[in-house]
Scaffold this motif. Sequence first.
Motif, PDB file in Angstrom:
ATOM      1  N   ASP A 240       0.806  -1.227   0.000  1.00  0.00           N
ATOM      2  CA  ASP A 240       0.000   0.000   0.000  1.00  0.00           C
ATOM      3  C   ASP A 240       0.835   1.271   0.000  1.00  0.00           C
ATOM      4  O   ASP A 240       0.341   2.344  -0.329  1.00  0.00           O
ATOM      5  CB  ASP A 240      -0.910   0.046   1.240  1.00  0.00           C
ATOM      6  CG  ASP A 240      -1.986  -1.033   1.226  1.00  0.00           C
ATOM      7  OD1 ASP A 240      -2.358  -1.484   0.126  1.00  0.00           O
ATOM      8  OD2 ASP A 240      -2.425  -1.425   2.324  1.00  0.00           O
ATOM      9  N   HIS A 241       2.096   1.167   0.416  1.00  0.00           N
ATOM     10  CA  HIS A 241       2.950   2.336   0.628  1.00  0.00           C
ATOM     11  C   HIS A 241       4.026   2.403  -0.442  1.00  0.00           C
ATOM     12  O   HIS A 241       4.746   1.429  -0.668  1.00  0.00           O
ATOM     13  CB  HIS A 241       3.619   2.269   2.004  1.00  0.00           C
ATOM     14  CG  HIS A 241       2.661   2.326   3.156  1.00  0.00           C
ATOM     15  ND1 HIS A 241       1.787   1.295   3.456  1.00  0.00           N
ATOM     16  CD2 HIS A 241       2.447   3.297   4.106  1.00  0.00           C
ATOM     17  CE1 HIS A 241       1.078   1.624   4.532  1.00  0.00           C
ATOM     18  NE2 HIS A 241       1.462   2.831   4.940  1.00  0.00           N
ATOM     19  N   VAL A 242       4.167   3.563  -1.067  1.00  0.00           N
ATOM     20  CA  VAL A 242       5.154   3.717  -2.141  1.00  0.00           C
ATOM     21  C   VAL A 242       5.751   5.112  -2.133  1.00  0.00           C
ATOM     22  O   VAL A 242       5.079   6.098  -1.795  1.00  0.00           O
ATOM     23  CB  VAL A 242       4.511   3.440  -3.524  1.00  0.00           C
ATOM     24  CG1 VAL A 242       3.446   4.487  -3.865  1.00  0.00           C
ATOM     25  CG2 VAL A 242       5.573   3.395  -4.624  1.00  0.00           C
ATOM     26  N   VAL A 243       7.035   5.193  -2.453  1.00  0.00           N
ATOM     27  CA  VAL A 243       7.661   6.464  -2.815  1.00  0.00           C
ATOM     28  C   VAL A 243       7.912   6.407  -4.313  1.00  0.00           C
ATOM     29  O   VAL A 243       8.623   5.529  -4.802  1.00  0.00           O
ATOM     30  CB  VAL A 243       8.978   6.706  -2.056  1.00  0.00           C
ATOM     31  CG1 VAL A 243       9.654   7.983  -2.572  1.00  0.00           C
ATOM     32  CG2 VAL A 243       8.722   6.819  -0.557  1.00  0.00           C
ATOM     33  N   MET A 244       7.291   7.316  -5.033  1.00  0.00           N
ATOM     34  CA  MET A 244       7.447   7.401  -6.482  1.00  0.00           C
ATOM     35  C   MET A 244       8.575   8.374  -6.803  1.00  0.00           C
ATOM     36  O   MET A 244       8.636   9.485  -6.254  1.00  0.00           O
ATOM     37  CB  MET A 244       6.159   7.912  -7.156  1.00  0.00           C
ATOM     38  CG  MET A 244       4.929   7.066  -6.918  1.00  0.00           C
ATOM     39  SD  MET A 244       4.977   5.477  -7.778  1.00  0.00           S
ATOM     40  CE  MET A 244       5.015   5.995  -9.497  1.00  0.00           C
ATOM     41  N   GLY A 245       9.464   7.974  -7.687  1.00  0.00           N
ATOM     42  CA  GLY A 245      10.490   8.897  -8.138  1.00  0.00           C
ATOM     43  C   GLY A 245       9.926   9.915  -9.105  1.00  0.00           C
ATOM     44  O   GLY A 245       8.949   9.658  -9.812  1.00  0.00           O
ATOM     45  N   ARG A 246      10.538  11.089  -9.120  1.00  0.00           N
ATOM     46  CA  ARG A 246      10.146  12.121 -10.075  1.00  0.00           C
ATOM     47  C   ARG A 246      11.378  12.950 -10.428  1.00  0.00           C
ATOM     48  O   ARG A 246      12.282  13.127  -9.607  1.00  0.00           O
ATOM     49  CB  ARG A 246       9.046  13.031  -9.531  1.00  0.00           C
ATOM     50  CG  ARG A 246       9.380  13.785  -8.252  1.00  0.00           C
ATOM     51  CD  ARG A 246       8.617  15.101  -8.189  1.00  0.00           C
ATOM     52  NE  ARG A 246       9.068  16.013  -9.240  1.00  0.00           N
ATOM     53  CZ  ARG A 246       8.445  17.134  -9.573  1.00  0.00           C
ATOM     54  NH1 ARG A 246       7.360  17.500  -8.939  1.00  0.00           N
ATOM     55  NH2 ARG A 246       8.920  17.911 -10.538  1.00  0.00           N
ATOM     56  N   PRO A 247      11.435  13.470 -11.663  1.00  0.00           N
ATOM     57  CA  PRO A 247      12.532  14.372 -12.015  1.00  0.00           C
ATOM     58  C   PRO A 247      12.382  15.693 -11.273  1.00  0.00           C
ATOM     59  O   PRO A 247      11.291  16.020 -10.772  1.00  0.00           O
ATOM     60  CB  PRO A 247      12.370  14.556 -13.527  1.00  0.00           C
ATOM     61  CG  PRO A 247      10.915  14.312 -13.783  1.00  0.00           C
ATOM     62  CD  PRO A 247      10.492  13.279 -12.781  1.00  0.00           C
ATOM     63  N   VAL A 248      13.452  16.451 -11.210  1.00  0.00           N
ATOM     64  CA  VAL A 248      13.363  17.769 -10.588  1.00  0.00           C
ATOM     65  C   VAL A 248      12.350  18.624 -11.347  1.00  0.00           C
ATOM     66  O   VAL A 248      11.559  19.355 -10.748  1.00  0.00           O
ATOM     67  CB  VAL A 248      14.748  18.445 -10.551  1.00  0.00           C
ATOM     68  CG1 VAL A 248      14.637  19.872 -10.019  1.00  0.00           C
ATOM     69  CG2 VAL A 248      15.700  17.623  -9.672  1.00  0.00           C
TER      70      VAL A 248
ATOM     71  N   THR B  73      18.682  20.835  -9.180  1.00  0.00           N
ATOM     72  CA  THR B  73      18.357  21.437 -10.472  1.00  0.00           C
ATOM     73  C   THR B  73      18.032  20.311 -11.445  1.00  0.00           C
ATOM     74  O   THR B  73      18.346  19.147 -11.195  1.00  0.00           O
ATOM     75  CB  THR B  73      19.514  22.274 -11.053  1.00  0.00           C
ATOM     76  OG1 THR B  73      20.677  21.445 -11.170  1.00  0.00           O
ATOM     77  CG2 THR B  73      19.819  23.489 -10.203  1.00  0.00           C
ATOM     78  N   GLY B  74      17.422  20.676 -12.546  1.00  0.00           N
ATOM     79  CA  GLY B  74      17.110  19.672 -13.559  1.00  0.00           C
ATOM     80  C   GLY B  74      16.759  20.312 -14.879  1.00  0.00           C
ATOM     81  O   GLY B  74      16.368  21.489 -14.937  1.00  0.00           O
TER      82      GLY B  74
ATOM     83  N   ASP C 239      10.317  21.711 -18.422  1.00  0.00           N
ATOM     84  CA  ASP C 239      11.158  22.876 -18.152  1.00  0.00           C
ATOM     85  C   ASP C 239      10.369  24.174 -18.217  1.00  0.00           C
ATOM     86  O   ASP C 239       9.518  24.360 -19.091  1.00  0.00           O
ATOM     87  CB  ASP C 239      12.299  22.947 -19.181  1.00  0.00           C
ATOM     88  CG  ASP C 239      13.367  21.896 -18.923  1.00  0.00           C
ATOM     89  OD1 ASP C 239      13.424  21.375 -17.802  1.00  0.00           O
ATOM     90  OD2 ASP C 239      14.130  21.603 -19.865  1.00  0.00           O
ATOM     91  N   ASN C 240      10.667  25.071 -17.284  1.00  0.00           N
ATOM     92  CA  ASN C 240      10.162  26.459 -17.315  1.00  0.00           C
ATOM     93  C   ASN C 240       8.635  26.538 -17.400  1.00  0.00           C
ATOM     94  O   ASN C 240       8.077  27.435 -18.031  1.00  0.00           O
ATOM     95  CB  ASN C 240      10.786  27.227 -18.491  1.00  0.00           C
ATOM     96  CG  ASN C 240      12.296  27.214 -18.436  1.00  0.00           C
ATOM     97  OD1 ASN C 240      12.887  27.449 -17.388  1.00  0.00           O
ATOM     98  ND2 ASN C 240      12.931  26.914 -19.574  1.00  0.00           N
ATOM     99  N   ASP C 241       7.958  25.584 -16.772  1.00  0.00           N
ATOM    100  CA  ASP C 241       6.494  25.592 -16.765  1.00  0.00           C
ATOM    101  C   ASP C 241       6.025  24.990 -15.435  1.00  0.00           C
ATOM    102  O   ASP C 241       5.687  23.813 -15.365  1.00  0.00           O
ATOM    103  CB  ASP C 241       5.943  24.785 -17.945  1.00  0.00           C
ATOM    104  CG  ASP C 241       4.439  24.994 -18.153  1.00  0.00           C
ATOM    105  OD1 ASP C 241       3.770  25.417 -17.183  1.00  0.00           O
ATOM    106  OD2 ASP C 241       3.943  24.713 -19.262  1.00  0.00           O
ATOM    107  N   PRO C 242       6.018  25.799 -14.369  1.00  0.00           N
ATOM    108  CA  PRO C 242       5.648  25.283 -13.045  1.00  0.00           C
ATOM    109  C   PRO C 242       4.267  24.647 -13.004  1.00  0.00           C
ATOM    110  O   PRO C 242       4.070  23.643 -12.305  1.00  0.00           O
ATOM    111  CB  PRO C 242       5.708  26.536 -12.153  1.00  0.00           C
ATOM    112  CG  PRO C 242       6.642  27.468 -12.866  1.00  0.00           C
ATOM    113  CD  PRO C 242       6.410  27.216 -14.328  1.00  0.00           C
TER     114      PRO C 242
END
Length: 427
Positions: free
Chosen positions: A118-126, A213-214, A130-133
């Motif tokens: 049930d518990h997960v940490v998902m990876g994500r890029p920084v 940074t990314g 780009d340049n679009d919050p």
Amino acid sequence: MALISCGIDFGTSNSSVAIANDGQISLVPVEAAHVTIPSALFFRRVDNKAFYGRTAISLFFDRQDGRFMRSLKRVLGTSLMKQGTLVNGASMNFSTIISSFLKHIKDKADAVANQEIDHVVMGRPVHFVDNDPEADVRAQAELLAIAQRIGFKHIEFQFEPIAAAFAHEARISGEKLAIVADLGGGTSDFTVIKLSNQYVHKPDRSSDILANTGIRVGGNDFDKELSLAAIMPELGFRSTYGPKNLEVPLKPYVDLAEWSKVNFLYTPKIIMQVRQLLHQSHDKKRYGRLLKVLEDETGHTLLAAAEGTKIALSSQAEHNATFDFIEDGFFIPVKRELFEKSIEDDVEKIAASARQCLQLAGVRNEAIDLVILTGGSTEVQSIQTAFKNLFPNAAIADENKLSSVGLGLAYDSDYKFGQRTKRVSQV
């Protein structure tokens, strides 16, 4: 009973999952004995059944009838998520497609754990985009919804370069100032972080993470630039047509050089336009090859040859890229110098993002003790040269290039869920 959690690295090119069980961290075999799986799907036309990873790639290259997809991570946060795509004649949204792939990975982890996790940490890029919050926030929300859809109830996120640092930390004695370079298929991400085996069980690492940074540049971009520089000219790229010597449209070539856009080229309208221009082409032999690729729907095969050439040039000075599926005996000799020239701008963007990370952390290049290289794109010679030049005094750690992020995410899941559960039970 100890809580079992996991970390999932959903990568543009490859993915992995690792389990945390009472402090024990282990990668899960996700395809036969392999602990990584290519982020690829193949939907067989006859029954729309989904196949994954190496099996999907094999079915596609064996010319089985169906729909092949890669680099799906790059769709997150973009307008394509809402548009969807045609799969064997029927519309399918990308949330469903990505869910299918990630559910396949979760099922493998559940089987190894002998319970539903049930518990997960998902990876994500920084930065997903780009340049679009706003697009970046949207991309994480889309991935969160997909994680919930496939059965996870407790979901956290972690930057992929931080996860890679956690995977290396247990072996570091004393304190080291490290920069992590996570260069994947779709993004290049950096973290400056203080590491030590004494910090492994610290509940809060925020003071150790000095900067992130990314940039949305990675191995797929290298494939694209190499394809446009070395391969597409032999398919009529930048050739001319008609009495006014006009340049042929470039968009089909640019899209044909990008994994996530290839499938959108196989429309009657685009094929008809290319067929009509062929009659006026000043280089019918080469331009005719473009038409054949579109008619035979072999764009992914073409890009796979570019990717294979990139990989070969990491260890060879020259490689003969073979294209027998277009013409018998057709090959293109490609030199490493041409490849490195074609990706010069991308390498500089990656190096600039690393320098920006140092600047944000407030540290000088010479202060870095350790460079952790992860992700397949770090195999490229010009990337290795760039980082050795940036950090001439630092040690280089580059083991487990394709699985360190998944391992680190599982370590982080143990920090976030397992250690938290232990602390609560002790109160």
